[in-house]
Structure formats: structure tokens, C-alpha cells
Motif scaffolding. Sequence first.
Motif, PDB file in Angstrom:
ATOM      1  N   ASP A 293      17.495  23.568  78.786  1.00  0.00           N
ATOM      2  CA  ASP A 293      16.341  23.914  77.949  1.00  0.00           C
ATOM      3  C   ASP A 293      15.360  22.770  77.763  1.00  0.00           C
TER       4      ASP A 293
ATOM      5  N   ALA B 201       9.662  26.659  78.026  1.00  0.00           N
ATOM      6  CA  ALA B 201       9.948  27.744  78.971  1.00  0.00           C
ATOM      7  C   ALA B 201       8.700  28.464  79.459  1.00  0.00           C
TER       8      ALA B 201
ATOM      9  N   ASN C  14      20.490  29.968  79.600  1.00  0.00           N
ATOM     10  CA  ASN C  14      20.818  28.609  79.153  1.00  0.00           C
ATOM     11  C   ASN C  14      22.289  28.447  78.783  1.00  0.00           C
TER      12      ASN C  14
END
Length: 126
Positions: A29, A55, A73
Motif C-alpha cells: 500500500d 492507489a 493488499n
Amino acid sequence: VQLQASGGGVVQPGGSLRLSCAASGFTLDVYTITWFRQAPGKEREGIACTRGRDAIKFYADSVKGRFTISTENNRNMVYLQMSSLKPEDTAIYYCATTSSYLYPHNWSNDRLYDVWGQGTLVTVSS
């Protein structure tokens, strides 16, 4: 830090295929992950990117509307869903990562990526 790409194969024009990229040694992430491809006799091309921290997704014009990049993730996985495949999509596909925060003007610059997975071959042919 390692990446491992998989899922390539032979598919007919108009077909679909999903590539996977398994990440280890880092947390997805906060890193930018990009799929590149290299066709025979051509330069490596950045095609789909998911930017670390927010993202945000970027796509090359050549695949926009046909390919989708996504992440899982909790499994440290990145996927490239490819649909409406064309013979010109035939290439070796790579996933790559960088800790840099990239922008629309530079996300496809392969010199900015630190770690690369091995390639997986996608052949689109009837």
C-alpha cells in the motif's frame, strides 16, 4: 524485496487473461506497482500503474478501457486483468515497483523502478 509475475499464456484475439504479481518483503500500500511489457523488437512500455499511498491508477492509451490493474493488499498481490486482447498485445509482461510517488508524466519511465519481477509471456494468436 521481490516480485514474481505469473499467469501468461496463449489466448485468442478478443479473449481475456489475468496476470498476477506476488510481492514479498515490502508492504504494497505504500509502494507504486506498475505493469510493463516488451514486444519483440520494441522498447519496454509501461501500461498500467497503481500508485502507492493513494492507489491512483494510470493507464497507457494502448490499453485504456481494456486492461485493469488491481491490488489485494492483504495477500500482497497485484493483478492485471486483460480483456479484448489483440495480437499487438503479444509481449513479455513484467511487474515492477518503486517507493517513489509518481505522476502522470513519469509513471511509465522504467528507469524510476527499483525492483522487477521476471517476465511472463502473453501470446495473442488465433
